[in-house]
Scaffold this motif. Structure first.
Motif, PDB file in Angstrom:
ATOM      1  N   TYR A 171     -32.281   3.400 -33.136  1.00 25.28           N
ATOM      2  CA  TYR A 171     -31.631   2.113 -32.862  1.00 25.28           C
ATOM      3  C   TYR A 171     -30.116   2.189 -33.050  1.00 25.28           C
ATOM      4  O   TYR A 171     -29.360   1.513 -32.342  1.00 25.28           O
ATOM      5  N   ASP A 203     -35.441  -8.726 -32.920  1.00 26.93           N
ATOM      6  CA  ASP A 203     -36.485  -8.579 -31.897  1.00 26.93           C
ATOM      7  C   ASP A 203     -36.404  -9.701 -30.869  1.00 26.93           C
ATOM      8  O   ASP A 203     -36.625  -9.481 -29.672  1.00 26.93           O
ATOM      9  N   GLU A 230     -34.821  -8.303 -38.854  1.00 29.76           N
ATOM     10  CA  GLU A 230     -35.580  -7.602 -37.817  1.00 29.76           C
ATOM     11  C   GLU A 230     -36.262  -8.583 -36.875  1.00 29.76           C
ATOM     12  O   GLU A 230     -36.306  -8.366 -35.663  1.00 29.76           O
ATOM     13  N   LYS A 247     -31.629  -3.735 -36.114  1.00 28.53           N
ATOM     14  CA  LYS A 247     -32.910  -3.014 -36.165  1.00 28.53           C
ATOM     15  C   LYS A 247     -32.744  -1.694 -36.928  1.00 28.53           C
ATOM     16  O   LYS A 247     -33.630  -1.290 -37.701  1.00 28.53           O
ATOM     17  N   ALA A 294     -32.580  -2.530 -40.611  1.00 31.19           N
ATOM     18  CA  ALA A 294     -33.904  -2.881 -41.139  1.00 31.19           C
ATOM     19  C   ALA A 294     -34.760  -1.629 -41.331  1.00 31.19           C
ATOM     20  O   ALA A 294     -35.462  -1.484 -42.340  1.00 31.19           O
TER      21      ALA A 294
END
Length: 269
Positions: free
Chosen positions: A180, A148, A144, A164, A167
């Motif tokens: 996502y 990001d 993650e 994402k 996660a």
């Protein structure tokens, strides 16, 4: 076909994408102004190059760019005069250009040597290296964090959105996973694996909700699963007919086991 490109075979469009409208505007202005001053032979040769770059990225090669610059100059004495009378400014510009080139060149070299961690330390905006780092992440937290980093640079990166989603799924956040994952699909809509992964995660979520007795949430997950064929049909309907006449055709047929699973869900809802 599968519309996913990195390099466009058109130098003008590539410049627009890489540098933006302002540098593109200045470049076009400089080209037009220079063309008006050239003699017939240089004019013809310059036009030949400028027409050809509509269909290829010739100017990505430094040698071609220098040839075009040489053709667009019509007064050799003017060039010599500029070099000798404006030498300090010219040399300063050359030094700055060399330093910038070395900076990005060092990051690029590290990337080619697969030293991805070192490459992003030199140049934190090196998205390709961040993606390679993402592929090697071992746990959801690291995945993650890296995703990001990538999404801050490029929100339309499918693999980062997919990470994402993974996660969020690992910590039981199904709404975030769905958000996502749908973004990942929208940015890579010709990837069958993305649709299958979405179905798999929604299926696990549905079974977990059923185990907890949350039938409303389980029904929601089932509904999302049975809408996947509609998502695929929408993509296929928006695909140019030319996409079916080349070798790299879209392949979005769900495997039989997934089709049967979705049909069974439809009967049960």
């Amino acid at each position: 076909g599968v519309y996913s490109v990195v390099h466009i075979h058109n130098d003008y469009l590539q410049m627009l994408l890489d540098a933006g409208w302002v540098p593109f505007g200045f470049s076009v202005f400089a080209l037009i102004k220079s063309l008006r001053k050239g003699n017939a032979v240089k004019y013809a040769a310059s036009i030949l190059i400028l027409v050809h770059v509509l269909f290829d990225f010739d100017l990505q090669f430094i040698a071609m760019g220098l040839i075009l610059m040489a053709l667009l100059r019509d007064n050799e004495k003017e060039v010599k005069s500029y070099v000798f009378t404006k030498a300090p400014e010219l040399y300063i510009a050359l030094v700055i250009s060399a330093c910038v080139s070395l900076y990005f060149g060092a990051a690029s070299a590290l990337g080619h040597m697969e030293k991805n961690e070192a490459a992003v330390k030199v140049y934190p905006g090196y998205t390709d290296c961040w993606i390679e780092i993402l592929k090697e992440c071992d746990d959801a937290e690291q995945m993650e964090f890296t995703a990001d980093k990538i999404l801050a640079l490029n929100p339309s990166c499918s693999i980062a959105n997919s990470a994402k989603a993974r996660a969020a799924f690992s910590r039981g956040d199904i709404p975030a996973m769905e958000e996502y994952k749908l973004k990942a699909i929208s940015h890579n809509k010709y990837s069958l694996e993305e649709y299958l992964d979405y179905i798999d995660m929604m299926s696990v979520a549905m079974n977990l909700y059923l185990e907890k007795g949350d039938t409303d949430s389980a029904t929601y997950c089932a509904y999302k699963i049975i809408t996947v064929p509609s998502l695929i049909d929408e993509v296929l309907e928006g695909t140019s007919s030319l996409g079916w006449n080349i070798q790299d055709r879209p392949e979005l047929d769900l495997p039989p086991e997934y089709t049967d699973y979705i049909n069974d869900l439809r009967k049960g809802i």
